[in-house]
Each structure stands twice: as C-alpha cells, then as structure tokens.
Design a protein around this motif. Structure first.
Motif, PDB file in Angstrom:
ATOM      1  N   MET A  87      69.219 -59.132  -1.763  1.00 34.48           N
ATOM      2  CA  MET A  87      69.128 -58.110  -2.786  1.00 34.48           C
ATOM      3  C   MET A  87      68.967 -59.236  -4.094  1.00 34.48           C
ATOM      4  O   MET A  87      69.406 -60.248  -4.081  1.00 34.48           O
ATOM      5  CB  MET A  87      70.688 -57.626  -2.973  1.00 34.48           C
ATOM      6  N   VAL A  88      68.265 -58.935  -5.028  1.00 28.40           N
ATOM      7  CA  VAL A  88      67.726 -59.389  -6.266  1.00 28.40           C
ATOM      8  C   VAL A  88      68.305 -58.545  -7.450  1.00 28.40           C
ATOM      9  O   VAL A  88      67.801 -57.303  -7.553  1.00 28.40           O
ATOM     10  CB  VAL A  88      66.293 -59.891  -6.588  1.00 28.40           C
ATOM     11  N   TYR A  89      69.138 -58.768  -8.234  1.00 21.22           N
ATOM     12  CA  TYR A  89      69.941 -58.010  -9.325  1.00 21.22           C
ATOM     13  C   TYR A  89      69.872 -58.522 -10.394  1.00 21.22           C
ATOM     14  O   TYR A  89      69.777 -59.698 -10.848  1.00 21.22           O
ATOM     15  CB  TYR A  89      71.396 -57.761  -8.627  1.00 21.22           C
ATOM     16  N   VAL A  90      69.306 -57.588 -11.610  1.00 23.80           N
ATOM     17  CA  VAL A  90      69.232 -58.309 -12.976  1.00 23.80           C
ATOM     18  C   VAL A  90      70.177 -57.600 -13.953  1.00 23.80           C
ATOM     19  O   VAL A  90      70.602 -56.449 -13.567  1.00 23.80           O
ATOM     20  CB  VAL A  90      67.671 -57.814 -13.489  1.00 23.80           C
ATOM     21  N   THR A  91      71.026 -58.458 -14.502  1.00 24.08           N
ATOM     22  CA  THR A  91      72.003 -57.671 -15.421  1.00 24.08           C
ATOM     23  C   THR A  91      71.959 -58.608 -16.484  1.00 24.08           C
ATOM     24  O   THR A  91      71.749 -60.005 -16.682  1.00 24.08           O
ATOM     25  CB  THR A  91      73.405 -57.632 -14.655  1.00 24.08           C
ATOM     26  N   HIS A  92      72.740 -58.097 -17.756  1.00 25.79           N
ATOM     27  CA  HIS A  92      72.945 -59.023 -18.810  1.00 25.79           C
ATOM     28  C   HIS A  92      74.457 -59.138 -18.773  1.00 25.79           C
ATOM     29  O   HIS A  92      75.039 -59.715 -19.787  1.00 25.79           O
ATOM     30  CB  HIS A  92      72.471 -58.398 -20.295  1.00 25.79           C
ATOM     31  N   ASP A  93      75.193 -58.358 -17.770  1.00 34.14           N
ATOM     32  CA  ASP A  93      76.521 -58.421 -17.923  1.00 34.14           C
ATOM     33  C   ASP A  93      77.175 -59.310 -17.059  1.00 34.14           C
ATOM     34  O   ASP A  93      76.969 -59.442 -15.606  1.00 34.14           O
ATOM     35  CB  ASP A  93      77.067 -56.991 -17.417  1.00 34.14           C
ATOM     36  N   GLN A  94      77.856 -60.525 -17.532  1.00 29.46           N
ATOM     37  CA  GLN A  94      78.192 -61.542 -16.616  1.00 29.46           C
ATOM     38  C   GLN A  94      79.308 -61.271 -15.841  1.00 29.46           C
ATOM     39  O   GLN A  94      79.382 -61.955 -14.462  1.00 29.46           O
ATOM     40  CB  GLN A  94      78.466 -62.691 -17.614  1.00 29.46           C
ATOM     41  N   VAL A  95      80.032 -59.981 -16.069  1.00 26.18           N
ATOM     42  CA  VAL A  95      81.107 -59.795 -14.988  1.00 26.18           C
ATOM     43  C   VAL A  95      80.505 -59.469 -13.673  1.00 26.18           C
ATOM     44  O   VAL A  95      80.898 -59.651 -12.471  1.00 26.18           O
ATOM     45  CB  VAL A  95      82.036 -58.761 -15.572  1.00 26.18           C
ATOM     46  N   GLU A  96      79.361 -58.615 -13.984  1.00 22.69           N
ATOM     47  CA  GLU A  96      78.519 -57.842 -12.670  1.00 22.69           C
ATOM     48  C   GLU A  96      77.872 -59.147 -11.971  1.00 22.69           C
ATOM     49  O   GLU A  96      78.082 -59.292 -10.807  1.00 22.69           O
ATOM     50  CB  GLU A  96      77.304 -57.241 -13.151  1.00 22.69           C
ATOM     51  N   ALA A  97      77.427 -60.268 -12.543  1.00 23.12           N
ATOM     52  CA  ALA A  97      76.788 -61.456 -12.215  1.00 23.12           C
ATOM     53  C   ALA A  97      77.809 -61.958 -11.106  1.00 23.12           C
ATOM     54  O   ALA A  97      77.712 -62.689 -10.184  1.00 23.12           O
ATOM     55  CB  ALA A  97      76.338 -62.220 -13.200  1.00 23.12           C
ATOM     56  N   MET A  98      79.106 -62.332 -11.825  1.00 19.22           N
ATOM     57  CA  MET A  98      80.067 -63.047 -11.386  1.00 19.22           C
ATOM     58  C   MET A  98      80.647 -62.498 -10.066  1.00 19.22           C
ATOM     59  O   MET A  98      81.223 -63.311  -8.958  1.00 19.22           O
ATOM     60  CB  MET A  98      81.464 -63.290 -12.254  1.00 19.22           C
ATOM     61  N   THR A  99      80.854 -61.065 -10.271  1.00 21.50           N
ATOM     62  CA  THR A  99      81.524 -60.278  -9.035  1.00 21.50           C
ATOM     63  C   THR A  99      80.492 -60.184  -7.817  1.00 21.50           C
ATOM     64  O   THR A  99      81.105 -60.134  -6.640  1.00 21.50           O
ATOM     65  CB  THR A  99      81.981 -59.135  -9.400  1.00 21.50           C
ATOM     66  N   LEU A 100      79.201 -60.075  -8.219  1.00 18.41           N
ATOM     67  CA  LEU A 100      78.503 -59.559  -7.151  1.00 18.41           C
ATOM     68  C   LEU A 100      77.695 -60.629  -6.391  1.00 18.41           C
ATOM     69  O   LEU A 100      77.443 -60.562  -5.064  1.00 18.41           O
ATOM     70  CB  LEU A 100      77.485 -58.437  -7.551  1.00 18.41           C
ATOM     71  N   ALA A 101      77.312 -61.797  -7.040  1.00 17.93           N
ATOM     72  CA  ALA A 101      76.692 -62.745  -6.647  1.00 17.93           C
ATOM     73  C   ALA A 101      76.912 -63.744  -5.642  1.00 17.93           C
ATOM     74  O   ALA A 101      77.998 -64.117  -5.743  1.00 17.93           O
ATOM     75  CB  ALA A 101      75.799 -63.487  -7.859  1.00 17.93           C
ATOM     76  N   ASP A 102      75.915 -63.896  -4.761  1.00 16.15           N
ATOM     77  CA  ASP A 102      76.167 -65.156  -3.711  1.00 16.15           C
ATOM     78  C   ASP A 102      75.558 -66.537  -4.967  1.00 16.15           C
ATOM     79  O   ASP A 102      76.065 -67.513  -4.693  1.00 16.15           O
ATOM     80  CB  ASP A 102      75.282 -65.453  -2.522  1.00 16.15           C
ATOM     81  N   LYS A 103      74.580 -66.102  -5.623  1.00 16.07           N
ATOM     82  CA  LYS A 103      73.879 -67.105  -6.263  1.00 16.07           C
ATOM     83  C   LYS A 103      73.587 -66.445  -7.801  1.00 16.07           C
ATOM     84  O   LYS A 103      72.717 -65.148  -7.574  1.00 16.07           O
ATOM     85  CB  LYS A 103      72.733 -67.667  -5.485  1.00 16.07           C
ATOM     86  N   ILE A 104      73.656 -67.089  -8.683  1.00 17.54           N
ATOM     87  CA  ILE A 104      73.306 -66.577 -10.131  1.00 17.54           C
ATOM     88  C   ILE A 104      72.181 -67.471 -10.471  1.00 17.54           C
ATOM     89  O   ILE A 104      72.282 -68.754 -10.510  1.00 17.54           O
ATOM     90  CB  ILE A 104      74.678 -66.806 -11.104  1.00 17.54           C
ATOM     91  N   VAL A 105      71.363 -66.792 -11.162  1.00 21.19           N
ATOM     92  CA  VAL A 105      70.255 -67.748 -12.150  1.00 21.19           C
ATOM     93  C   VAL A 105      70.204 -67.305 -13.559  1.00 21.19           C
ATOM     94  O   VAL A 105      70.145 -66.071 -13.592  1.00 21.19           O
ATOM     95  CB  VAL A 105      68.672 -67.272 -11.185  1.00 21.19           C
TER      96      VAL A 105
END
Lengths: 370, 267
Positions: A187-205
């Motif tokens: 899954m590749v997920y785009v967001t500007h919300d860092q909470v979403e990024a921190m909670t969902l990601a295995d890896k953040i770009v």
C-alpha cells in the motif's frame, strides 16, 4: 502483492520540475506513506505510480515490470481518491463491480466478489444505495471496496481521509490498518497528516519541493530526523528550534550556548573538530522538563498554560524573546508570568548545521540524509 | 416593495414574450375579420378554416414530415458527433484549443455567404431537393455550437471520476459512454434541445436547397402569402402547427434542460 521501484523518477510541467529524480524501493506488502506539506509533489508522485501522470524521466517498475508507458488499467493497481470519486449514477453494487464488469468477469463470479468486498468492509446493507445517499465514511468504504474487489498488486491512497471529520478519520484509519493486515497487500498512502503517517506506515517518505527529505520507519524519523525540515514536520507539536553558538570544542565534544541556552556540552564525534560556529538546537516539547528557576539550562517565563487533563501544554518565553513549547505530564500547577527553568536530556536533543543537516552523535552509526 | 417590482417585471417580460405567440394562436382559431377588428375582440367565434385551408391548399402533412425527418436526423448526427468530439477536446491537452478556435471561427461565417457555394455543390452532386443535403448542412451549422456547449458540461465533471474509471480498466470510449456521458446527460439533452430548435426553425437553406419533394414546413408557410394577400388564419394555423413539435420536445426535455443548464452550479 508486489514491490514498487522508483529509479530517478522526475516530472516536469513545461520548464518547472515538480518531482526531482526520486529513488525509492517499496517492498512486498509494505505500507509506505508519502508525507509532506501542500505542493511538495506527493500526490503527483502517487499519480505517476498510478499512470495518471506521465513520467518525464526515470524508471518505474511494479513487480519488476517497467511500467512507464503502461496504461493505468494494466499496472495491477487500485486507487482510492480523496474525493471518493464514486460514480454518482451507479448504485454501490455497480460502483464496486464496475471494474469487474469492464473486465468481463462472469456475472456469478462478479456478484461473489462484490459481496465478499462488501462483507470485508461491513457494507452489505448499502449495496442498493446510490453514493448521494451515503455518509462520508460510507462513501469512503465504498471507494475502498472498489479497490479491494480488483485484488490489485498495489493499493494507492490519495489523502483518503481528508474529507472526513476527526472522529470518523480515526475509525477509518484503523479500518485501513486492519485491511492492510488482512490483505497483506502493498500500500502506498499519501497524506499531509503526520498522525496518519506515524500510525499507519511501515515506512514514511518525507517529501518537500519534489525531493525526498528522508525515508525511514516512523520512530526513526521522529527520533533521528535527517534535517531541519523533517525535524519540524514530524512530531506534534513541532520541535522547538533555537539558534545557538559553538563556544568551544574538546576532542569529540563541542560546547554550545546562547542568550537563551546556558553552556552545554554535546558529543558529536569526529565532526567536533570542524563544527560550524552557528548551529540550531532542536528539542521536542515532550523532551523539555520544567524545574525551578535558576536550576536549569534554559531560563524562561511562563506565558500560557493549557490544561488538557492528562498533560499540560506550556508556552514559555526565553531571554531573547523566542517562544518555546513544553509538554509535561499531568497538571504542572503553573501560572502565566511565573519564572521557571527548562531542562532537557541531551540524548533527546538534536543539533543542525547551517544547511539544516543534523549532526550525528558519536553513538550513532546510521541515519542522516538519504 | 422589491417583491412587487420583481412581479411587475416578470409580468411585463412574460407579456412581451408570450403576446406575439398568443396572438398567432388566437389568429389561427378565428376569422380574419375578427383578427383585425378594432377594438380587438376578446370573445370571438371559433373557426377551423385556417387549419382546413392549410391542408387543402398544400401537402402540409408532407412538409411537416420533411421537417421532422431532417430535424431528427440532424439532431441525432450532431449529438453523436459532438459528444465524443467535445469529450476528446476536454481530454486532449495538445492542439485542442487551436481546434476549438477553428471550430468557432467556422461558426462565425454568416450562413448567407455560403448559400451560393452550397447550392452549386448541391447542383453539381445532384443532391438538391434531397434530405441528405439538408441534413448535412444543418449538422454542419449546428455542430460547432453543440461541441462548445457539450464541452462545457464535460469540463464541469470532476477529473477524479475519469481517473477512477481509467484505473478501473475503462478505455477512453468506455469512460465516455459509461461515466462521462451519463453524468453529463442533462447537458447533452439541453444541447440537443437547442440543436432541435435550430434545425426545426431552419429556413434559409431549406428555401434555397429544397423545392417540392423535401420542402420543410417553415418554407411551406410562405405559400400562404398569395397575390391576393396574406391568409392570416391559414398562415397562423400553419405556424401554430410548426411551433408545436418544438414546444412538445422542450416540455419532454424540460427536466433535463433544467438539470443541464444548472449543471455545475451546485457541487
């Protein structure tokens, strides 16, 4: 499940280059989140992977196959849009089954797949409705269902939760996390919300101005930001950044200080010898502790106190007039106008040079700019 | 006060728009003497002489049928060409604008300037007084307007819907037929109403290019202006019958017309 490889991927609109040669590897079943401020190029990059934007330069491989000139429908991807992009003239059932109908999947098989997707997303009771008759959360569920039913190699999400209210966003976030576990898909997920990024990601770009600022696991980005941009972007509230001077160096250690920060030694390893004179000290609000005035490295005056119950947010002013935020557990019992001292653990503080790069501590052997 | 002024304005507007039509309809149902009576008669004896004369003096049924055939074929062909053309112009990023401007320029040439060349072409190709030449000319004159109008409705569609359909596996043709066109249905119907009215009212080319076999109803009305004078009851009855299909078509399409003309106004 598939891996996605981006090699020197670039995108230009006329003479303006909006994606500037990105290299990235997304592994099988990985959940990768592209995060960055508006206009950083994260959605464009996702649309390039989807095939909705042409690739100006570089190579895109999905499951090893070069996909630069492959049509979106042949890339084995499915995409969920911020605006849901449901077909308003079709029922939920037809929306979910549209791709299967186009692929001429037999009616019985199509029906089974649509109902299976509806079961996974608990929306069997919505199948006869039109999108206009659904709430925002239900629409997003349908949009996800439309993606699931295709059994894609890669799921692409373009800010899927941005149109939802705060409570629903939390629910849907968990739903997407559950889905990732259940399907095990890339899954590749785009967001500007860092909470979403921190909670969902295995890896953040982390992206800015069309360039990758840092790639890493959420906590790696939080604890070891590669540069000032990542330090300021990841973490809420933002990291406090204070200009400091190098007042001396000895061996692997330098001493920093300023009108706000009393002299403090920092171990930065071999870099100590050539350390620049001016640096930026970064301390997260949660890393600051409030102590009695005069007993701390940073003297401050409390300006604002916000009691949140489980923690207290303190806005304080330093000698130079700069403002910092500190978050302490429970009720700090402070009042505006009170003189306090702020202290921090050096292991949790960061130093950045004039170019914004973080100086590595001698204990660190990895990290830094990718 | 403001409401009252609005009401007065609406009444005046309705009067200005409907009076000539109402007068024509009334003239169709009364004797010419009553039509020109001074002061005008509010109550009069109803007469169907006008309608009887229309069919007695000409093969008006054939002329109405000619109008209908030419109009229906013209509307169908115009919309079948304009819809994909407009969609393509929305989707094509390069060269689309230049083509659109060319289309618009083509529409700016006054019809009268083309009458003679088209007559000569029709004569050379032995197509004068045929349905084909009338349909081709009507389509040619309505197509630019239809392309521009339908394009506007496609532009109003959210781009993500087209993207979603492409990812779902739709070809451009499938995106058009299964997503874009059904969603712009109101706009497409609204455009077809305008094309229908334009084709049905066509007079200049019908006058020049047809003679007898494919004469349209609008041209046939001229025949009621004789050397003895204008037969007002007959010409009014004919005009009333000519106007009916347009009104009926507009009524049928009313829902779509409103839907189309307000498309994009409310997101």
């Amino acid at each position: 499940m598939a891996d996605v490889q981006l090699k020197e991927i670039a995108k230009s609109f006329g003479t303006v280059e909006v994606i500037k040669g990105i290299d990235l590897e997304i592994g099988h079943g990985e959940f990768v989140v592209f995060v960055g401020p508006s206009g950083c190029g994260k959605s464009t990059l996702l649309r390039m992977i989807a095939g909705l934007e042409d690739i100006s330069r570089g190579e895109l491989r999905i499951d090893g196959r070069l996909c630069n000139d492959i049509a979106p429908r042949d890339r084995g991807i499915a995409m969920v849009f911020q605006s849901y992009a449901l077909y308003p003239h079709m029922s939920v059932y037809d929306n979910v089954g549209f791709s299967l109908k186009l692929a001429r999947v037999p009616r019985e098989e199509r029906d089974a797949k649509v109902r299976d997707a509806a079961r996974i997303l608990q929306m069997e009771h919505l199948l006869d409705r039109r999108p206009a008759q659904l709430s925002g959360g239900q629409r997003q569920r349908v949009a996800i269902g439309r993606a699931i039913v295709r059994h894609p190699k890669v799921f692409l999400f373009d800010e899927p939760l941005s149109n939802l209210d705060a409570a629903l966003r939390v629910d849907m976030r968990m739903e997407i996390a559950r889905l990732h576990q259940e399907l095990g898909a890339t899954m590749v997920y785009v967001t500007h919300d860092q909470v979403e990024a921190m909670t969902l990601a295995d890896k953040i770009v982390v992206l800015d101005h069309g360039e990758v600022q840092q790639v890493g696991a959420p906590l790696e980005l939080y604890h070891r930001p590669a540069n000032l941009f990542v330090a300021g972007f990841i973490g809420s509230p933002k990291m406090n950044l204070l200009p400091v001077n190098v007042t001396g160096s000895r061996g692997r250690s330098i001493q920093i200080g300023s009108v706000d920060v009393m002299a403090t030694p920092f171990d930065i390893g071999a870099a100590a010898a050539g350390a620049p004179k001016e640096l930026v000290l970064g301390i997260r609000p949660h890393s600051l502790r409030v102590v009695a005035a005069g007993a701390a490295k940073i003297p401050a005056e409390v300006k604002l106190v916000e009691h949140l119950g489980n923690e207290t947010v303190i806005k304080a002013q330093l000698a130079s007039g700069a403002a910092v935020l500190a978050i302490v557990a429970g009720d700090a019992g402070l009042k505006p106008g009170e003189k306090v001292g702020l202290t921090f653990d050096r292991a949790e503080a960061h130093l950045f040079d004039a170019a914004g790069r973080r100086l590595l501590r001698s204990s660190e052997t990895a990290g830094g700019r990718r | 006060m403001r409401k009252f002024l609005c009401l007065v304005a609406v009444v005046v507007l309705v009067f200005v728009y409907l009076f000539p039509y109402t007068w024509m309809v009334l003239s169709a149902f009364r004797y010419p003497a009553d039509t020109f009576a001074i002061p005008p008669k509010l109550f009069f004896e109803i007469s169907f002489d006008g309608f009887r004369n229309v069919f007695r003096q000409s093969v008006f049924g054939l002329y109405l049928m000619n109008s209908l055939i030419i109009t229906l074929f013209s509307v169908a062909i115009t919309m079948l060409v304009a819809t994909p053309a407009a969609y393509a112009l929305v989707r094509i990023s390069r060269g689309g604008t230049a083509f659109l401007l060319t289309v618009l320029i083509a529409r700016m040439i006054p019809a009268i300037a083309l009458v003679v060349p088209i007559y000569i072409i029709g004569n050379l190709t032995r197509q004068l007084d045929t349905y084909q030449i009338m349909i081709v000319v009507t389509v040619a004159f309505n197509l630019p307007f239809a392309i521009w109008m339908v394009r506007g409705f496609f532009l109003d569609l959210p781009a993500n819907l087209v993207d979603a359909a492409r990812i779902d596996g739709a070809s451009e043709w499938q995106v058009l037929t299964q997503v874009a066109a059904p969603l712009a249905r109101g706009g497409i119907f609204a455009t077809s109403v305008f094309v229908f009215v334009g084709a049905w009212n066509e007079f200049l080319f019908a006058l020049i290019l047809t003679s007898g076999r494919t004469t349209t109803a609008t041209v046939a009305l001229l025949s009621f202006r004789t050397s003895q004078g204008i037969e007002w009851d007959t010409i009014s009855a004919g005009a009333f019958m000519v106007s009916l299909p347009v009104i009926v078509f507009a009524f049928i399409m009313q829902r779509y017309l409103v839907e189309g003309l307000t498309m994009g106004a409310v997101k």
